[in-house]
Motif scaffolding. Structure first.
Motif, short mmCIF file in Angstrom:
data_model
loop_
_atom_site.label_atom_id
_atom_site.label_comp_id
_atom_site.label_asym_id
_atom_site.label_seq_id
_atom_site.Cartn_x
_atom_site.Cartn_y
_atom_site.Cartn_z
N PHE A 44 0.82 -1.31 0.06
CA PHE A 44 0.08 -0.05 -0.06
C PHE A 44 1.02 1.30 -0.04
O PHE A 44 0.70 2.14 -0.70
CB PHE A 44 -0.80 0.13 1.16
CG PHE A 44 -2.38 -0.53 1.11
CD1 PHE A 44 -3.54 -0.01 1.26
CD2 PHE A 44 -2.37 -2.02 0.48
CE1 PHE A 44 -4.98 -0.32 0.92
CE2 PHE A 44 -3.74 -2.39 0.41
CZ PHE A 44 -4.82 -1.76 0.56
N TYR A 45 2.07 1.10 0.80
CA TYR A 45 2.75 2.41 0.96
C TYR A 45 3.93 2.43 -0.18
O TYR A 45 4.01 3.51 -0.67
CB TYR A 45 3.42 2.51 2.31
CG TYR A 45 2.33 2.95 3.37
CD1 TYR A 45 1.88 4.38 3.59
CD2 TYR A 45 1.53 2.09 3.87
CE1 TYR A 45 1.22 4.87 4.41
CE2 TYR A 45 0.48 2.38 4.88
CZ TYR A 45 0.25 3.94 5.02
OH TYR A 45 -0.64 4.04 5.90
N ALA A 46 4.61 1.26 -0.41
CA ALA A 46 5.70 1.32 -1.37
C ALA A 46 5.14 1.73 -2.76
O ALA A 46 5.82 2.51 -3.51
CB ALA A 46 6.27 0.05 -1.40
N VAL A 47 4.07 1.29 -3.09
CA VAL A 47 3.71 1.44 -4.53
C VAL A 47 3.04 3.00 -4.65
O VAL A 47 3.68 3.69 -5.52
CB VAL A 47 2.47 0.44 -5.03
CG1 VAL A 47 1.83 0.73 -6.01
CG2 VAL A 47 3.08 -0.87 -4.98
N ALA A 48 2.20 3.41 -3.87
CA ALA A 48 1.47 4.53 -4.15
C ALA A 48 2.49 5.66 -3.72
O ALA A 48 2.43 6.45 -4.18
CB ALA A 48 0.18 4.54 -3.10
N CYS A 49 3.30 5.45 -2.83
CA CYS A 49 4.34 6.79 -2.42
C CYS A 49 5.49 6.92 -3.18
O CYS A 49 6.32 7.96 -3.28
CB CYS A 49 4.68 6.70 -0.82
SG CYS A 49 3.24 6.72 0.42
N SER A 50 5.60 5.64 -4.26
CA SER A 50 6.74 5.85 -4.98
C SER A 50 6.40 6.59 -6.59
O SER A 50 7.07 6.54 -7.31
CB SER A 50 7.55 4.51 -5.11
OG SER A 50 6.54 3.60 -5.54
N GLY A 51 5.03 6.90 -6.46
CA GLY A 51 4.33 7.32 -7.61
C GLY A 51 3.84 6.34 -8.70
O GLY A 51 3.31 6.53 -9.46
N ARG A 52 3.67 5.17 -8.13
CA ARG A 52 2.93 4.07 -8.85
C ARG A 52 1.59 4.10 -8.39
O ARG A 52 1.16 4.69 -7.32
CB ARG A 52 3.74 2.74 -8.90
CG ARG A 52 5.16 2.98 -9.39
CD ARG A 52 5.85 2.13 -9.20
NE ARG A 52 7.52 2.31 -9.93
CZ ARG A 52 8.69 2.85 -9.10
NH1 ARG A 52 8.40 3.10 -7.71
NH2 ARG A 52 9.60 3.04 -9.93
N ILE A 53 0.80 3.19 -9.10
CA ILE A 53 -0.52 2.97 -8.73
C ILE A 53 -0.82 1.70 -7.99
O ILE A 53 -0.88 0.41 -9.01
CB ILE A 53 -1.51 3.38 -10.04
CG1 ILE A 53 -1.38 4.66 -10.28
CG2 ILE A 53 -3.12 3.32 -9.45
CD1 ILE A 53 -1.97 5.06 -11.58
N LEU A 54 -1.36 1.48 -6.80
CA LEU A 54 -1.58 0.13 -6.42
C LEU A 54 -3.25 -0.15 -6.74
O LEU A 54 -4.12 0.38 -6.66
CB LEU A 54 -2.08 0.13 -4.84
CG LEU A 54 -2.04 -1.29 -3.98
CD1 LEU A 54 -0.74 -2.09 -4.15
CD2 LEU A 54 -2.38 -1.00 -2.88
N HIS A 55 -3.30 -1.46 -7.42
CA HIS A 55 -4.58 -1.93 -7.96
C HIS A 55 -4.77 -3.41 -7.12
O HIS A 55 -4.39 -4.44 -7.48
CB HIS A 55 -4.42 -2.23 -9.49
CG HIS A 55 -5.61 -2.96 -10.17
ND1 HIS A 55 -6.64 -2.68 -9.84
CD2 HIS A 55 -5.48 -3.76 -11.25
CE1 HIS A 55 -7.50 -3.37 -10.52
NE2 HIS A 55 -6.83 -4.16 -11.32
N THR A 56 -5.55 -3.19 -6.19
CA THR A 56 -6.24 -4.37 -5.52
C THR A 56 -7.32 -4.99 -6.37
O THR A 56 -8.21 -4.35 -6.72
CB THR A 56 -6.70 -3.89 -4.21
OG1 THR A 56 -7.68 -2.87 -4.13
CG2 THR A 56 -5.53 -3.34 -3.34
N VAL A 57 -7.16 -6.41 -6.30
CA VAL A 57 -8.16 -7.11 -7.00
C VAL A 57 -8.71 -8.03 -6.12
O VAL A 57 -7.94 -8.90 -5.35
CB VAL A 57 -7.46 -7.83 -8.28
CG1 VAL A 57 -8.32 -8.50 -9.20
CG2 VAL A 57 -6.76 -6.90 -9.10
#
Length: 313
Positions: A44-57
């Motif tokens: 949740f934090y690594a993906v979003a805060c590094s400028g990428r988009i977390l896509h939970t499925v």
């Protein structure tokens, strides 16, 4: 598994470095098929805060729906709990964009090798983090940058994707933590039974760390009332959140076993209309107040929260 927020953040930084090493560009979608556990929190934090988009499925959907959603999102990297290996074997041949699969486990616990090319080269989460430094040069993102992507099936035709911004996520967390909403404080221990793949567990992975409360993630045991009772009592949970069916099963288990929940103060119910019997049973038998929340994927997700006002006690 037990650790501090400091340790979690250091591992999130390691994961962000690993994403950079995989040459994942800003704005790339990273899909997850995972439960409520510590590795999912790090994503949740690594993906979003590094400028990428977390896509939970949602792994409970039909395989063809899951494949369609991942393709529609354009995810190129997929993180999955190892027990979803049979599901991945079904959908992997139909994934148009996924180049890399990472199983969320340690070395020695990877699923058996698969002949499907993308699965044959699947990576191990802990090995991905190993050797990466526990610090990351976090980018200074515009607040309207997208940080997560959730799909809603409450629609006609195929599920629709809803893109969340950092601004909406932060404002949602600040509002939801308010005294007349969830009222979470540093003294609380919070158990989200609602899945992290369901509109980001109603924002709890952001709300609780923000307030300094203790976060208890139930992992694979979220659907078992006996496990939940043990977890609530052993960790002294004060606030728990879930859909009505979870609480119906829990209350039935309590009635059958005579177990009590001495630490629990509040439950939050959403996802469907809560039966009056659930509210009454929590209050009258266990001294627990139930708050009914409503929202949509499109509202980030909380829209309204039922807390009494003066004169309504």
């Amino acid at each position: 598994h037990r650790y501090t927020y400091g340790e979690a953040f250091a591992r999130a930084a390691q994961l962000a470095n690993a994403l950079a090493r995989l040459q994942l560009p800003a704005g790339a979608r990273v899909a997850t098929l995972a439960w409520n556990d510590f590795r999912h929190l790090e994503l949740f934090y690594a993906v979003a805060c590094s400028g990428r988009i977390l896509h939970t499925v949602n792994p409970r959907l039909l395989p063809e729906q899951i494949a369609w959603i991942i393709n529609d999102a354009g995810a190129t990297l997929l993180f999955a709990a190892p027990e979803f290996a049979p599901l991945l074997a079904k959908i992997a041949p139909h994934l148009a964009h996924v180049k890399t699969v990472v199983y969320m486990t340690g070395a020695g616990h990877l699923p058996a090798a698969s002949p499907v090319p993308v699965l044959a080269e699947a990576r191990c989460y802990e090995q991905l983090l190993a050797g990466e430094r526990p610090g990351f040069d976090w980018p200074d993102l515009d607040e309207r940058t997208a940080n997560s992507l959730c799909y809603t099936s409450g629609t006609t035709g195929h599920p629709k994707g809803v893109l969340y911004s950092h601004r909406s996520t932060v404002l949602h967390a600040m509002a939801a933590a308010g005294a007349d909403v969830m009222g979470v404080t540093a003294m609380d221990t919070v158990l989200p039974v609602v899945p992290m793949f369901h509109v980001n567990a109603w924002g709890i992975p952001f709300i609780v760390p923000m307030t300094g409360g203790k976060l208890v993630l139930p992992g694979r045991g979220a659907g078992d009332p006996a496990t939940l009772v043990d977890l609530i009592n052993s960790e002294r949970v004060t606030v728990a959140l879930g859909v009505p069916t979870v609480w119906l099963a829990l209350l039935q288990h309590l009635a059958a076993t005579g177990a009590q929940l001495p630490s629990l103060k509040r439950t939050v119910v959403g996802g469907a209309a809560c039966p009056q019997a659930v509210i009454d049973a929590f209050r009258d038998r266990h001294g627990v107040e139930t708050h009914h929340a409503w929202g949509m994927t499109e509202t980030s997700p909380l829209g309204t929260f039922n807390a009494p006002k003066p004169g309504q006690e």
